[in-house]
Design an enzyme around this catalytic site. Sequence first.
Site, short mmCIF file in Angstrom:
data_model
loop_
_atom_site.label_atom_id
_atom_site.label_comp_id
_atom_site.label_asym_id
_atom_site.label_seq_id
_atom_site.Cartn_x
_atom_site.Cartn_y
_atom_site.Cartn_z
N GLU A 1 21.76 -33.72 -54.77
CA GLU A 1 22.56 -34.67 -55.56
C GLU A 1 21.75 -35.19 -56.73
O GLU A 1 20.54 -35.42 -56.61
CB GLU A 1 23.01 -35.82 -54.66
N ASP B 1 22.34 -38.30 -59.52
CA ASP B 1 23.23 -39.45 -59.71
C ASP B 1 22.95 -40.23 -60.99
O ASP B 1 21.79 -40.41 -61.39
CB ASP B 1 23.05 -40.47 -58.58
N GLU C 1 24.54 -44.11 -61.75
CA GLU C 1 25.41 -45.11 -61.15
C GLU C 1 25.24 -46.44 -61.87
O GLU C 1 24.12 -46.93 -62.02
CB GLU C 1 25.06 -45.29 -59.67
#
Length: 312
Positions: free
Chosen positions: A134, A136, A138
Site C-alpha cells: 500500500e 497512502d 491521507e
Amino acid sequence: MESRASKASNLLVAMAPWLLLLPAMAMVLLHPPTAAQAQAQPSPGYYPSSRVRAMAFSEGYDNLWGPQHQRLSQDQKALTLLMDSSSGSGFKSKRSYRNGYFGVSIKVQPGYTAGVNTAFYLSNNELYPGNHDEIDMELLGTVPGEPYTLQSNVYVRGTGDGARLVGREMRFHLWFDPAADFHHYAILWNPDQIVFLVDDVPIRRYGFTGFFPDREMWAYGSIWDASDWATDGGRYRADYRYQPFLAGFQGFKIAGCEVAAPSTCRPVPASPSGTGLSSQQQDAMRWAQQTSIMVYYYCNGRTKDRALYPEC
C-alpha cells in the site's frame, strides 16, 4: 417514511455545492499560517501532472462502497464523497497497474473534522489479504484552530496487516489550507522509487531499499472514520453532531503501465532526466520538509523498532 439512504442522498445533494463556498470560513477557523508556511511555494522546475490528461471519473474509476454517499457532477469530472454516522464512501480504479502516475485534486471540509480520514492511495489488499502492499496519501481531520495533517505511508508485503504493522509514515502540515481550495495530490510509483507530490512539489521520495512494493496495485479514494488514530493519536474522535463530513475530488489523472501492458511500456518519468529527482526538485523537497512543515518522520519515531527499518 423516508429511508436513511434516501435522506443521506438528499442531504448530499443539498450540501455538495456548499463545499465550494468554504474558503472564508476556513480562514476564520484555522490559525494564520506560520512564517514558513507563508513562504512562496518553490518551483520544482518539472510538472509531471502536466504530462497526464485529466479524465472523467467513470473513465478510470468505479464506486467501491457507499454509493448513496457519492455525488458525481453532470460532466462526471467532479465527485463529492460524504461521511455520516451510517457510512463513509470509497471508489477504486477500473484497472490495476504495475507502475504509474496517480493524481487527484482534493478539497476537504473546515471546522471540526477530527477522526475523518480523506484518502487517496494505491493498494492490492483485495488481491493479497494479509500480505498486501500500500502507498497512502491521507488528509487527517482536525479540530478548529489546528491544521490538517497530510500523512504519507508505505506498507510492503503484508507489513501493514494486524500485529505485523510496519508503517513508514511521514506527516506534514502543509504550506496552505487544504480546506480553502482544491490542490493536486499525486503518487508517482516507478520500479525504483515512489515520489509523493503536492501541486507537483515533491514532498517525499521513497527509494528502492529491498523493502519496496513491486506487485500490481489499484488506485483508491475514500472518506472514512479513523477516530482510533487519525487526530492526535485518537484523542479527538469523529463527532457526528457536525455531520455530514464532505470531501471533493476532481482532476482525476492516471498514467502508467497496466498489468497487461507489453514490456515496452515505460513508466512516467519522475524528473526531466527520467531517473531520480533533479536538483531543483530536491531543493523544493527540502523546502517542503522544513521542521516547521514536516511534523513526523518514521525513522525518528521513538516507538519504532529500528530493526524493522534497515533503510533508517
